[in-house]
Scaffold this active site. Structure first.
Site, short mmCIF file in Angstrom:
data_model
loop_
_atom_site.label_atom_id
_atom_site.label_comp_id
_atom_site.label_asym_id
_atom_site.label_seq_id
_atom_site.Cartn_x
_atom_site.Cartn_y
_atom_site.Cartn_z
N TRP A 125 31.35 33.96 47.61
CA TRP A 125 32.16 32.81 47.20
C TRP A 125 32.27 31.90 48.43
O TRP A 125 32.69 32.37 49.50
CB TRP A 125 33.53 33.32 46.78
CG TRP A 125 34.48 32.29 46.28
CD1 TRP A 125 34.23 31.33 45.34
CD2 TRP A 125 35.86 32.13 46.69
NE1 TRP A 125 35.37 30.59 45.14
CE2 TRP A 125 36.37 31.05 45.95
CE3 TRP A 125 36.69 32.79 47.58
CZ2 TRP A 125 37.68 30.62 46.09
CZ3 TRP A 125 38.00 32.37 47.72
CH2 TRP A 125 38.48 31.30 46.98
N ASP A 206 38.58 41.88 48.18
CA ASP A 206 38.95 40.72 47.37
C ASP A 206 38.83 41.11 45.89
O ASP A 206 37.74 41.41 45.41
CB ASP A 206 38.00 39.56 47.71
CG ASP A 206 38.37 38.29 46.96
OD1 ASP A 206 39.36 38.27 46.21
OD2 ASP A 206 37.64 37.29 47.12
N LYS A 241 42.37 34.69 37.12
CA LYS A 241 41.45 34.95 36.01
C LYS A 241 42.04 35.99 35.07
O LYS A 241 42.04 35.81 33.85
CB LYS A 241 40.10 35.45 36.53
CG LYS A 241 39.54 34.71 37.73
CD LYS A 241 39.18 33.30 37.41
CE LYS A 241 38.55 32.51 38.56
NZ LYS A 241 39.00 32.68 39.91
C1 LIG Z 1 35.69 35.96 44.71
C2 LIG Z 1 36.91 35.12 44.61
N1 LIG Z 1 37.96 35.41 45.37
C3 LIG Z 1 39.10 34.70 45.31
C4 LIG Z 1 39.22 33.63 44.46
C5 LIG Z 1 40.54 32.88 44.51
O1 LIG Z 1 41.09 32.55 43.34
P1 LIG Z 1 42.48 31.77 43.23
O2 LIG Z 1 42.85 31.25 44.57
O3 LIG Z 1 42.24 30.69 42.26
O4 LIG Z 1 43.47 32.80 42.75
C6 LIG Z 1 38.14 33.28 43.64
C7 LIG Z 1 38.22 32.13 42.75
O5 LIG Z 1 37.30 31.60 42.22
C8 LIG Z 1 36.95 34.05 43.72
O6 LIG Z 1 35.90 33.79 42.97
#
Ligand SMILES: Cc1ncc(COP(=O)(O)O)c(C=O)c1O
Length: 388
Positions: A125, A206, A241
């Site tokens: 990511w 993560d 999500k």
């Molecule tokens: C691998 C991964 N980690 C962390 C996140 C963080 O998500 P958020 O800050 O929207 O909760 C995302 C969001 O797309 C992700 O794909």
């Protein structure tokens, strides 16, 4: 003095949203943005979220400050979902603005405690590297996934871990790897845990897609086996999500430690980092998650709806893999990958051609969001790809 600033490039994924919006073709398809979509193309609010929000509206008595650590009941319930109820491990959590906030606090914590380097399997990511760099950590990249063969490069990962120094951190995706969908087996998780423990590395896991891969329990099986085997770990959880709470900015960072006293010390450091950064996390999303997890009926309904989402993603995966393998045999592997994303072996020129000629949008990396497809669109999209 503002003219000393250079204009920053738009985030490529956010720029893609703008381009998609401007496209007036009725059959356009968005495979870019990383949100779940249902068969109508909507990103729905879970029934259980609506019900919990209704209850909150009726029962909430104050909006006074809650503190930098956030909501303790949310943190406890969420941790049970992640780690199980009987871990026997000392843990401390702090509620954060989404998984991104959790990763940033973790990175600040690592930097503050003297960690200088973090191993990062690529591709990942994109925000991982940006967050770690912003916190002053040096990224040690290694190849994790090979697009042409659709293979997880486990040997390269092991090599990288074996080459790391004591005190280095290592970022691990719990499951549903973004962007590759590549899967680590439980046996491979055990091997990783053994090296992490032996070499004195600090894992930062993560977890952003629990329930989107194989199941709520299955998606954390590797994480749990690692936590059972290492003395210390950080876990960044996103509720964006799994509870469909994207814009409510709901997440948490947990530290698993050797003793409760150490875990509490980590918590106090995380809370102090939160205090000087954004003071306190937003409450609403966490209050909703707590409301769902504290109510057996709502929890069961949330799980049912999540099961349906996962089944839809898996069905589209199977259909895409079956269609695309005639042109790219390696893409048969997509059927066994996890989560919303896969990486197609497309050139930038091919990605741009799909966009210009057919209104099919994805980033130039070739990452597609499987959930962006309706079942009825799969055949047409497959034939566009095959004709490239
Ligand atoms: C691998 C991964 N980690 C962390 C996140 C963080 O998500 P958020 O800050 O929207 O909760 C995302 C969001 O797309 C992700 O794909």
């Amino acid at each position: 003095m503002f003219d000393m600033l250079a204009r920053q490039p738009d985030d490529p994924l956010l720029a893609l949203i703008g381009l998609f919006r401007k496209d007036e073709r009725p059959g356009k398809i968005d495979l870019g943005v990383g949100v779940y979509r249902d068969e109508t193309g909507a990103t729905p609010i879970f029934r259980a979220v609506k019900a919990a929000e209704k209850a909150l509206l009726e029962t909430q008595e104050t909006k006074s400050y809650i503190g930098p650590e956030g909501d303790a009941a949310y943190l406890d319930r969420l941790w049970s979902l992640v780690a199980g109820t009987e871990t026997g491990r000392a843990v401390a959590g702090v509620q954060t603005p989404g998984g991104s906030g959790a990763l940033r606090l973790a990175a600040d914590l690592l930097h503050g405690m003297g960690v200088r380097r973090i191993l990062l399997g690529l591709p990942s990511w994109p925000n991982h590297a940006s967050i770690f760099k912003a916190a002053g950590l040096e990224i040690v990249p290694y190849p994790f996934f090979d697009i042409p063969s659709q293979a997880v490069l486990f040997n390269r990962m092991i090599e990288a871990l074996e080459g790391a120094g004591a005190g280095d951190a290592v970022l691990l995706h719990a499951s549903c790897h973004n962007p590759s969908g590549g899967v680590l087996t439980l046996e491979q998780w055990r091997e990783i845990a053994e090296i992490v423990e032996r070499r004195g590395l600090l894992p930062l896991i993560d977890l952003a897609y629990q329930g989107f891969g194989r199941g709520l329990e299955e998606d954390v099986a590797g994480l749990r086996s690692l936590l059972a085997a290492v003395p210390e770990a950080l876990v960044a959880v996103s509720s964006s999500k799994s509870f469909g709470l994207y814009r409510e900015r709901t997440g948490a960072i947990y530290a698993v430690a050797r003793t409760q006293a150490l875990a509490d010390t980590v918590r106090s450091n995380l809370a102090s980092l939160a205090r000087i950064s954004y003071s306190m996390p937003p409450d609403h999303g966490a209050a909703v998650v707590r409301g769902i997890l504290e109510d057996d009926t709502l929890k069961a309904d949330w799980m049912r709806e999540l099961d349906g989402m996962r089944a839809r993603i898996r069905a589209i995966r199977q259909a895409l893999a079956a269609g695309l393998k005639s042109r790219w045999p390696a893409l048969a592997a997509m059927a066994g990958q996890e989560g919303m994303f896969s990486l197609l072996p497309l050139s930038e020129e091919q990605v741009l051609r799909l966009r210009a000629d057919h209104g099919i949008y994805m980033p130039t990396s070739g990452r597609i969001n499987i959930a962006g497809l309706k079942t009825s669109d799969v055949d047409a999209v497959v034939s566009r790809f095959i004709a490239l």
